[in-house]
Design a protein around this motif. Structure first.
Motif, mmCIF file in Angstrom:
data_model
loop_
_atom_site.group_PDB
_atom_site.id
_atom_site.type_symbol
_atom_site.label_atom_id
_atom_site.label_comp_id
_atom_site.label_asym_id
_atom_site.label_seq_id
_atom_site.Cartn_x
_atom_site.Cartn_y
_atom_site.Cartn_z
ATOM 1 N N ALA A 49 10.674 6.790 9.433
ATOM 2 C CA ALA A 49 10.564 6.153 10.755
ATOM 3 C C ALA A 49 9.180 5.566 11.009
ATOM 4 O O ALA A 49 9.014 4.725 11.896
ATOM 5 C CB ALA A 49 10.902 7.162 11.841
ATOM 6 N N GLY A 50 8.181 6.014 10.260
ATOM 7 C CA GLY A 50 6.831 5.499 10.441
ATOM 8 C C GLY A 50 5.934 6.357 11.294
ATOM 9 O O GLY A 50 4.812 5.965 11.605
ATOM 10 N N HIS A 51 6.394 7.542 11.671
ATOM 11 C CA HIS A 51 5.585 8.443 12.491
ATOM 12 C C HIS A 51 4.658 9.310 11.649
ATOM 13 O O HIS A 51 3.769 9.964 12.185
ATOM 14 C CB HIS A 51 6.496 9.336 13.345
ATOM 15 C CG HIS A 51 7.390 8.556 14.261
ATOM 16 N ND1 HIS A 51 6.909 7.673 15.201
ATOM 17 C CD2 HIS A 51 8.738 8.521 14.370
ATOM 18 C CE1 HIS A 51 7.918 7.125 15.864
ATOM 19 N NE2 HIS A 51 9.047 7.628 15.372
ATOM 20 N N VAL A 59 7.838 3.931 0.916
ATOM 21 C CA VAL A 59 9.085 3.810 1.663
ATOM 22 C C VAL A 59 9.469 2.337 1.679
ATOM 23 O O VAL A 59 8.666 1.482 2.092
ATOM 24 C CB VAL A 59 8.942 4.322 3.109
ATOM 25 C CG1 VAL A 59 10.258 4.147 3.870
ATOM 26 C CG2 VAL A 59 8.504 5.780 3.130
ATOM 27 N N ARG A 60 10.686 2.017 1.238
ATOM 28 C CA ARG A 60 11.146 0.632 1.215
ATOM 29 C C ARG A 60 12.434 0.496 2.021
ATOM 30 O O ARG A 60 13.344 1.303 1.896
ATOM 31 C CB ARG A 60 11.396 0.167 -0.227
ATOM 32 C CG ARG A 60 10.165 0.239 -1.119
ATOM 33 C CD ARG A 60 10.458 -0.295 -2.523
ATOM 34 N NE ARG A 60 9.336 -0.055 -3.417
ATOM 35 C CZ ARG A 60 8.256 -0.830 -3.479
ATOM 36 N NH1 ARG A 60 8.176 -1.904 -2.714
ATOM 37 N NH2 ARG A 60 7.256 -0.536 -4.304
ATOM 38 N N THR A 67 5.690 1.222 3.996
ATOM 39 C CA THR A 67 4.933 2.477 4.044
ATOM 40 C C THR A 67 3.787 2.421 5.042
ATOM 41 O O THR A 67 3.523 3.405 5.747
ATOM 42 C CB THR A 67 4.385 2.815 2.643
ATOM 43 O OG1 THR A 67 5.422 2.704 1.683
ATOM 44 C CG2 THR A 67 3.817 4.236 2.624
ATOM 45 N N ASP A 68 3.098 1.287 5.118
ATOM 46 C CA ASP A 68 1.928 1.173 5.980
ATOM 47 C C ASP A 68 2.227 0.489 7.306
ATOM 48 O O ASP A 68 1.305 0.224 8.087
ATOM 49 C CB ASP A 68 0.823 0.406 5.243
ATOM 50 C CG ASP A 68 0.388 1.117 3.970
ATOM 51 O OD1 ASP A 68 0.241 2.355 4.011
ATOM 52 O OD2 ASP A 68 0.228 0.440 2.931
ATOM 53 N N GLU A 69 3.486 0.197 7.570
ATOM 54 C CA GLU A 69 3.832 -0.506 8.804
ATOM 55 C C GLU A 69 4.115 0.481 9.933
ATOM 56 O O GLU A 69 4.626 1.589 9.694
ATOM 57 C CB GLU A 69 5.044 -1.407 8.578
ATOM 58 C CG GLU A 69 4.777 -2.551 7.616
ATOM 59 C CD GLU A 69 5.936 -3.521 7.548
ATOM 60 O OE1 GLU A 69 6.935 -3.313 8.266
ATOM 61 O OE2 GLU A 69 5.847 -4.496 6.781
ATOM 62 N N ARG A 74 9.669 -1.493 11.953
ATOM 63 C CA ARG A 74 10.768 -1.082 11.078
ATOM 64 C C ARG A 74 12.077 -1.094 11.874
ATOM 65 O O ARG A 74 12.128 -0.640 13.014
ATOM 66 C CB ARG A 74 10.522 0.334 10.536
ATOM 67 C CG ARG A 74 9.144 0.518 9.926
ATOM 68 C CD ARG A 74 8.979 1.905 9.354
ATOM 69 N NE ARG A 74 7.605 2.153 8.938
ATOM 70 C CZ ARG A 74 7.224 3.109 8.109
ATOM 71 N NH1 ARG A 74 8.125 3.937 7.616
ATOM 72 N NH2 ARG A 74 5.953 3.262 7.790
ATOM 73 N N ARG A 75 13.109 -1.555 11.244
ATOM 74 C CA ARG A 75 14.427 -1.546 11.897
ATOM 75 C C ARG A 75 15.107 -0.205 11.592
ATOM 76 O O ARG A 75 15.990 -0.105 10.747
ATOM 77 C CB ARG A 75 15.263 -2.722 11.406
ATOM 78 C CG ARG A 75 14.687 -4.088 11.803
ATOM 79 C CD ARG A 75 15.609 -5.212 11.376
ATOM 80 N NE ARG A 75 16.909 -5.123 12.032
ATOM 81 C CZ ARG A 75 17.198 -5.620 13.229
ATOM 82 N NH1 ARG A 75 16.241 -6.228 13.930
ATOM 83 N NH2 ARG A 75 18.404 -5.514 13.738
#
Length: 370
Positions: A49-51, A59-60, A67-69, A74-75
Motif C-alpha cells: 500500500a505504500g505505508h 514492489v511492482r 516501491t518508492d512511490e 498507487r492504485r
C-alpha cells in the motif's frame, strides 16, 4: 502479472519482520496471505500500500516499480482490520471520500458511489451514519469505499476478525461474490485457515517472516511442503520415524516398518524423519479385526481420551512407543482404555527430513503384515 513482490525484506530496528518474500498475483486472482500473528502479513500489506518503505526488495504494480512511490500514487484499495469509517460522514460521503484523490468529475463520482453501494446492497443506507449500521454493514461500506476508485489491487487486512462466526461466514461469502462480480485482483490477509481455504484461489502461507508454502488450498492441504504448513493448515499428527531402506523408501515407526515410496531424495538408512498424517485420514479397529485391504499398515495402542466436539469425536490413542495419535470418529467412539489398531493409509503420509524439507508423498505398495 498485476502485483509482484521481489525479495521483500523489512526490519523494525533489529527485528526482522519480513525476510526475502517473493510472490505475485495474476489479474482477477484472489490470494489469501495466511499465517499466525506476528509472521509478517501486515508488514507486507503496508509495503504494498505504500505505508511502509521496505528495507530491501521491490514492489511492482502492472510491471511498474512503485516501491518508492507514496500511497496516493498507487492504485491500491485497502480495508483494515479495524473500522476506519469517518463517524461524522454519511455512508455516501464515506464512499465518496475514497474517490477524493482521483481526477473524477462530480457527476461521475456520484455514479460510482451509487454503483458500489448497490454492489454491497447498501443503497438504501446511503444517508445513514456509521453508528447507525451493524458491524457487517460497516464492513460493506469499507469495501465499497475501497472498490469505488477501481484499484489495480484490493488489500483486505483481516477484515472479518472482529465479527462473530455467523456474520463472518456470511460476509465471507459476500466478499467472494463481490470479487467474482468485479474481477478485482485481491490479496486477503487472515490467520484463519478455514476462512482462507473457503475463499481463496491460492494460499501464500507465512511463517516467521518467510513463505512456507504457496499453492492451491487443496494441494497445500493434501500435500504440505513443510511441517509448518502441515500443522497450521488443519490438524496433523506428527510421528518420529527412522529410515531403514531407500528403495523403496521404508521407515520404522515403533516396531513397524512401513514402505512408502521411491524418492530421488531418499535419505540414507538411519536418518531421522517425521511422518505427518491428518486425523481424518486415520481409522481405528480392534487389533484382531481385518484391516480395510489387508495391506494397510497399522500401529497398536490404548485409547487415552475421547472428546465430543459436536460433529465428531476426537479419539486420542497412546501408542506403544509413547507417542499419541488423534483419530476422528463420526459415531460409536471407543471407550477410554480400549485397545485398538490405528490404520495408516500410505497415500496420506507426508514425510519430512529433520530440517523440515519434504520427502515425496507416499504411494500404496504391497506390504506383508507382520
Amino acid at each position: 502479472m498485476i502485483l509482484e513482490l521481489e525479495g521483500l525484506t523489512h526490519r523494525y530496528g533489529d527485528e526482522l519482520a519480513v525476510d526475502d518474500v517473493s510472490f505475485g498475483l495474476e489479474e482477477g486472482e484472489l490470494v489469501a496471505l495466511l499465517g499466525p500473528s506476528g509472521c509478517g502479513k501486515t508488514t507486507i500489506v503496508q509495503a504494498i500500500a505504500g505505508h511502509v518503505r521496505p528495507t530491501a526488495g521491490r514492489v511492482r504494480l502492472r510491471d511498474r516499480d512503485v516501491t518508492d512511490e507514496p500511497p496516493e500514487a498507487r492504485r491500491v484499495g485497502l480495508v483494515f482490520q479495524e473500522s476506519t469509517l469517518y463517524p461524522h460522514m454519511t455512508v455516501n460521503e464515506n464512499v465518496a471520500y475514497g474517490l477524493a484523490s482521483r481526477d473524477i468529475d462530480a457527476r461521475r463520482r456520484e455514479e460510482l458511489v451509487a454503483e458500489y453501494l448497490e454492489l454491497v446492497d447498501l443503497r438504501d443506507q446511503r444517508d445513514a451514519y456509521p453508528a447507525e449500521l451493524s458491524g457487517g454493514q460497516q464492513r460493506r461500506v469499507e469495501l465499497a469505499r475501497a472498490l469505488a476508485p477501481q484499484p489495480d489491487v484490493l488489500l483486505l487486512d483481516e477484515p472479518l476478525s472482529a465479527l462473530d462466526r455467523a456474520l463472518c461466514e456470511r460476509l465471507r461469502d459476500e466478499i467472494a461474490c463481490i470479487q467474482d462480480e468485479t474481477g478485482v485482483t485481491t490479496l486477503f490477509v487472515t490467520h484463519d485457515q478455514e476462512e482462507a481455504m473457503a475463499l481463496a484461489d491460492r494460499l501464500v502461507v507465512m511463517d516467521d517472516g518467510r513463505i512456507s508454502g504457496d499453492g492451491p488450498p487443496r494441494t497445500l492441504y493434501e500435500s504440505p511442503p513443510t511441517p509448518f504448513v502441515a500443522s497450521f493448515l488443519g490438524r496433523s499428527n506428527a510421528l518420529p520415524a527412522t529410515v531403514v531402506a531407500r528403495e523403496p523408501l521404508t521407515v520404522a515407526l515403533g516396531d513397524r516398518e512401513i514402505q512408502l515410496c521411491n524418492s530421488d531424495r531418499s535419505p540414507p538408512p538411519g536418518t531421522p524423519v517425521t511422518c505427518h498424517i491428518r486425523p481424518e485420514d486415520l481409522s481405528v479397529r480392534p487389533p484382531g479385526a481385518a484391516g480395510t485391504d489387508g495391506t494397510t499398515p497399522s500401529l497398536t495402542g490404548d485409547v487415552a481420551d475421547v472428546t465430543d466436539v459436536g460433529r465428531r469425536y476426537d479419539v486420542t490413542v497412546r501408542l506403544e512407543t509413547g507417542d499419541e495419535l488423534v483419530v476422528e470418529a463420526v459415531d460409536d467412539p471407543p471407550q477410554t482404555g480400549e485397545r485398538l489398531a490405528v490404520d495408516l493409509p500410505r497415500d496420506r503420509i507426508a514425510v519430512f527430513d529433520a530440517d523440515g524439507r519434504k520427502r515425496e508423498r507416499s504411494v500404496s505398495v504391497p506390504e506383508t503384515e507382520g
